[in-house]
Design a protein around this motif. Structure first.
Motif, PDB file in Angstrom:
ATOM      1  N   ALA A 274     -46.532 -34.613  15.772  1.00  0.00           N
ATOM      2  CA  ALA A 274     -45.325 -34.082  16.415  1.00  0.00           C
ATOM      3  C   ALA A 274     -44.227 -35.140  16.506  1.00  0.00           C
ATOM      4  N   GLU A 275     -44.626 -36.407  16.636  1.00  0.00           N
ATOM      5  CA  GLU A 275     -43.630 -37.478  16.712  1.00  0.00           C
ATOM      6  C   GLU A 275     -42.806 -37.568  15.434  1.00  0.00           C
ATOM      7  N   LYS A 276     -43.410 -37.158  14.313  1.00  0.00           N
ATOM      8  CA  LYS A 276     -42.718 -37.169  13.025  1.00  0.00           C
ATOM      9  C   LYS A 276     -42.131 -35.794  12.690  1.00  0.00           C
ATOM     10  N   GLN A 277     -42.230 -34.868  13.641  1.00  0.00           N
ATOM     11  CA  GLN A 277     -41.709 -33.508  13.481  1.00  0.00           C
ATOM     12  C   GLN A 277     -42.298 -32.806  12.253  1.00  0.00           C
ATOM     13  N   VAL A 278     -43.587 -33.005  12.041  1.00  0.00           N
ATOM     14  CA  VAL A 278     -44.275 -32.354  10.934  1.00  0.00           C
ATOM     15  C   VAL A 278     -44.439 -30.867  11.239  1.00  0.00           C
ATOM     16  N   ILE A 279     -43.996 -30.012  10.333  1.00  0.00           N
ATOM     17  CA  ILE A 279     -44.170 -28.569  10.488  1.00  0.00           C
ATOM     18  C   ILE A 279     -45.579 -28.204  10.032  1.00  0.00           C
ATOM     19  N   ILE A 280     -46.319 -27.522  10.878  1.00  0.00           N
ATOM     20  CA  ILE A 280     -47.681 -27.099  10.545  1.00  0.00           C
ATOM     21  C   ILE A 280     -47.694 -25.609  10.226  1.00  0.00           C
ATOM     22  N   TYR A 281     -48.270 -25.286   9.068  1.00  0.00           N
ATOM     23  CA  TYR A 281     -48.476 -23.902   8.670  1.00  0.00           C
ATOM     24  C   TYR A 281     -49.964 -23.608   8.859  1.00  0.00           C
ATOM     25  N   ALA A 282     -50.302 -22.927   9.948  1.00  0.00           N
ATOM     26  CA  ALA A 282     -51.707 -22.751  10.327  1.00  0.00           C
ATOM     27  C   ALA A 282     -52.188 -21.333  10.054  1.00  0.00           C
ATOM     28  N   ASP A 283     -53.457 -21.222   9.632  1.00  0.00           N
ATOM     29  CA  ASP A 283     -54.046 -19.889   9.499  1.00  0.00           C
ATOM     30  C   ASP A 283     -54.256 -19.303  10.900  1.00  0.00           C
ATOM     31  N   ASP A 284     -54.692 -18.067  10.983  1.00  0.00           N
ATOM     32  CA  ASP A 284     -54.725 -17.365  12.272  1.00  0.00           C
ATOM     33  C   ASP A 284     -55.564 -18.083  13.322  1.00  0.00           C
ATOM     34  N   GLN A 285     -56.751 -18.563  12.919  1.00  0.00           N
ATOM     35  CA  GLN A 285     -57.630 -19.219  13.898  1.00  0.00           C
ATOM     36  C   GLN A 285     -57.036 -20.532  14.391  1.00  0.00           C
ATOM     37  N   ALA A 286     -56.510 -21.323  13.473  1.00  0.00           N
ATOM     38  CA  ALA A 286     -55.909 -22.602  13.853  1.00  0.00           C
ATOM     39  C   ALA A 286     -54.636 -22.375  14.667  1.00  0.00           C
ATOM     40  N   TYR A 287     -53.879 -21.353  14.291  1.00  0.00           N
ATOM     41  CA  TYR A 287     -52.635 -21.045  15.022  1.00  0.00           C
ATOM     42  C   TYR A 287     -52.954 -20.733  16.479  1.00  0.00           C
ATOM     43  N   ALA A 288     -53.971 -19.883  16.688  1.00  0.00           N
ATOM     44  CA  ALA A 288     -54.341 -19.506  18.050  1.00  0.00           C
ATOM     45  C   ALA A 288     -54.805 -20.716  18.858  1.00  0.00           C
ATOM     46  N   ALA A 289     -55.442 -21.668  18.177  1.00  0.00           N
ATOM     47  CA  ALA A 289     -55.995 -22.844  18.862  1.00  0.00           C
ATOM     48  C   ALA A 289     -54.912 -23.800  19.345  1.00  0.00           C
ATOM     49  N   ILE A 290     -53.778 -23.858  18.647  1.00  0.00           N
ATOM     50  CA  ILE A 290     -52.748 -24.844  19.025  1.00  0.00           C
ATOM     51  C   ILE A 290     -51.424 -24.205  19.444  1.00  0.00           C
ATOM     52  N   ASP A 291     -51.387 -22.886  19.483  1.00  0.00           N
ATOM     53  CA  ASP A 291     -50.155 -22.199  19.907  1.00  0.00           C
ATOM     54  C   ASP A 291     -49.803 -22.621  21.331  1.00  0.00           C
ATOM     55  N   GLY A 292     -48.579 -23.074  21.529  1.00  0.00           N
ATOM     56  CA  GLY A 292     -48.136 -23.550  22.830  1.00  0.00           C
ATOM     57  C   GLY A 292     -48.460 -25.003  23.094  1.00  0.00           C
ATOM     58  N   LYS A 293     -49.243 -25.614  22.210  1.00  0.00           N
ATOM     59  CA  LYS A 293     -49.636 -27.019  22.380  1.00  0.00           C
ATOM     60  C   LYS A 293     -49.019 -27.930  21.319  1.00  0.00           C
ATOM     61  N   TYR A 294     -48.479 -27.308  20.254  1.00  0.00           N
ATOM     62  CA  TYR A 294     -47.841 -28.085  19.192  1.00  0.00           C
ATOM     63  C   TYR A 294     -46.465 -27.463  18.933  1.00  0.00           C
ATOM     64  N   PRO A 295     -45.399 -28.277  18.938  1.00  0.00           N
ATOM     65  CA  PRO A 295     -44.037 -27.724  18.924  1.00  0.00           C
ATOM     66  C   PRO A 295     -43.526 -27.187  17.592  1.00  0.00           C
ATOM     67  N   TYR A 296     -44.094 -27.645  16.484  1.00  0.00           N
ATOM     68  CA  TYR A 296     -43.558 -27.246  15.174  1.00  0.00           C
ATOM     69  C   TYR A 296     -44.604 -26.446  14.417  1.00  0.00           C
ATOM     70  N   LEU A 297     -44.816 -25.228  14.881  1.00  0.00           N
ATOM     71  CA  LEU A 297     -45.929 -24.417  14.392  1.00  0.00           C
ATOM     72  C   LEU A 297     -45.430 -23.121  13.761  1.00  0.00           C
ATOM     73  N   GLU A 298     -45.977 -22.815  12.586  1.00  0.00           N
ATOM     74  CA  GLU A 298     -45.648 -21.568  11.908  1.00  0.00           C
ATOM     75  C   GLU A 298     -46.921 -20.960  11.326  1.00  0.00           C
ATOM     76  N   HIS A 299     -46.861 -19.654  11.044  1.00  0.00           N
ATOM     77  CA  HIS A 299     -48.009 -18.985  10.434  1.00  0.00           C
ATOM     78  C   HIS A 299     -48.083 -19.344   8.949  1.00  0.00           C
ATOM     79  N   ALA A 300     -49.281 -19.632   8.489  1.00  0.00           N
ATOM     80  CA  ALA A 300     -49.488 -19.937   7.066  1.00  0.00           C
ATOM     81  C   ALA A 300     -49.419 -18.649   6.246  1.00  0.00           C
ATOM     82  N   THR A 301     -49.041 -18.804   4.994  1.00  0.00           N
ATOM     83  CA  THR A 301     -49.110 -17.716   4.021  1.00  0.00           C
ATOM     84  C   THR A 301     -50.020 -18.183   2.885  1.00  0.00           C
ATOM     85  N   GLU A 302     -50.272 -17.327   1.934  1.00  0.00           N
ATOM     86  CA  GLU A 302     -51.102 -17.720   0.790  1.00  0.00           C
ATOM     87  C   GLU A 302     -50.493 -18.907   0.057  1.00  0.00           C
ATOM     88  N   GLU A 303     -49.150 -18.980   0.026  1.00  0.00           N
ATOM     89  CA  GLU A 303     -48.463 -20.059  -0.687  1.00  0.00           C
ATOM     90  C   GLU A 303     -48.590 -21.396   0.040  1.00  0.00           C
TER      91      GLU A 303
END
Length: 413
Positions: A274-303
């Motif tokens: 987060a200090e480097k403002q890395v955008i994370i593209y997380a699958d559903d399980q990972a997204y649920a695990a860090i939602d609200g705990k990591y500021p730069y979070l997006e849903h992953a796609t196949e790409e």
């Protein structure tokens, strides 16, 4: 072929390199390294012209940029190459046949090496040092993004070569055009080996188009698997370093595979990013695990998976076990560098045995995939193919061999 005269001059000049001793080559390499440091302002001025044409948000900007410290490092690497043992004249096999013929296999230069690369002006000096030390002439084809930098660098090399009475034609820089690339790839009889270094589009084009031999350096789609037995603090440090040390290089981390039993500590594992403002593209399980705990979070796609980001972006994939991690790497990896973080040696050994990549790490970041880090002095590229060199290529990898046969009048029956 419009560049035929250039190719002919380089081919002729390559023969003259055989007349130089290793001591002379080393002296010239030190002189070029000194010239780099002495002329830093001159090189940086040319580099600034290139940088002015590129958007700072472009992931290639970091690759293109030269700085005082980077030039000092380039000069240091060149001096390091000069201290390495010569790769030439090594007897790799020797025997005497029953008929008395004496056979000796000895290492020799390829002759002329063609290098095609994109916005990486450091490659110009790296390629020169390795080729010159190994007795090869080189034809350089840089990208238009770095053309001012490359021209200034080659001009500096030419000045030093002429001071030492060496033909400047042992290093040639081609125009930064697509036509020049095509001519090099068809320079049969002049260029002995071509090495492309860049993105997947460039490498695919070279492989599919070339009529001369090619060593394929692959794009780096890099994965790291955090196992159920992975150490949290070790994992935090490894993932941060692999992802953010330099995001634009081919050994940077693109996808983090996480065992589903460790999702409870995933937010702690990735929090340094987060200090480097890395955008994370997380699958559903990972997204649920860090939602609200990591500021730069997006849903992953196949790409998101199988993509070389070259940016402050990271995909996260949840896996049920080692087999799923291995299957993901088989499908999405590029054969460059892969890693596992685990305290379980058996798991690590299975991972290293199964993964089909040039470099496979256990409890270390993939950022170490680099010729200088491997103690090779520098690198001309990282090969992801299996025929010939594999992994970081340096002096030994850009030599070939020939057989020397001595007899006393024997004839074959």
């Amino acid at each position: 072929m419009q560049l035929k005269d250039t190719f002919e001059r380089v081919k002729r000049a390559s023969k003259s390199l055989a007349l130089l001793t290793d001591k002379q080559r080393n002296e010239i390499l030190h002189a070029v390294a000194d010239a780099i440091v002495k002329n830093k302002e001159r090189i940086l001025k040319a580099n600034a012209q290139d940088l002015a044409k590129m958007d700072k948000a472009n992931p290639l900007y970091d690759r293109l940029q030269l700085t005082d410290s980077r030039l000092e490092d380039i000069a240091s690497d060149m001096r390091n190459v000069a201290t390495l043992p010569s790769p030439l004249g090594h007897i790799t096999k020797q025997k005497t046949l029953p008929n008395g013929l004496r056979l000796c296999r000895v290492s020799v230069p390829f002759g002329v090496i063609g290098m095609i690369y994109e916005a990486r002006p450091n490659v110009t000096f790296d390629v020169f040092s390795l080729c010159f030390k190994s007795g090869n002439a080189c034809v350089l084809k840089g990208g238009k993004d770095a053309d001012c930098s490359n021209q200034e660098e080659v001009a500096l090399i030419h000045e030093v070569l002429q001071q030492y009475g060496v033909s400047k034609d042992v290093v040639a820089l081609l125009p930064a055009t697509h036509e020049a690339t095509g001519e090099m790839l068809n320079a049969v009889g002049y260029v002995d080996l071509c090495i492309p270094r860049g993105g997947r589009k460039l490498i695919d084009f070279v492989r599919d188009t070339a009529r001369i031999p090619v060593i394929e350096t692959g794009a780096g789609v890099v994965n790291t698997y955090f196992d159920k037995d992975g150490d949290l603090e070790m994992g935090r440090a490894i993932i941060l370093n692999a992802k953010t040390r330099r995001v634009s290089v081919c050994n940077a981390l693109d996808c983090l595979l996480v065992h589903r039993d460790r999702l409870d500590i995933l937010s702690e594992l990735v929090s340094p990013l987060a200090e480097k403002q890395v955008i994370i593209y997380a699958d559903d399980q990972a997204y649920a695990a860090i939602d609200g705990k990591y500021p730069y979070l997006e849903h992953a796609t196949e790409e998101s998976f199988g993509t070389e980001f070259m940016d402050y972006k990271l995909a996260i994939k949840t896996v049920a076990n080692l087999d799923e991690a291995l299957a993901h790497i088989d499908q999405n990896g590029s054969g460059h560098s892969e890693a596992i973080i685990t305290k379980n040696e058996q798991t690590a050994r299975i991972f290293q045995a199964h993964v089909d990549a040039a470099c496979v790490y256990w409890n270390a970041p993939t950022s170490f995939t680099d010729g200088a880090q491997f103690g090779l002095g520098a690198e001309i590229g990282i090969s992801t193919q299996k025929l010939g060199p594999r992994g970081p290529m340096a002096l030994e990898e850009i030599t070939t061999y020939k057989w020397l046969i001595e007899g006393e009048g024997q004839v074959r029956p």
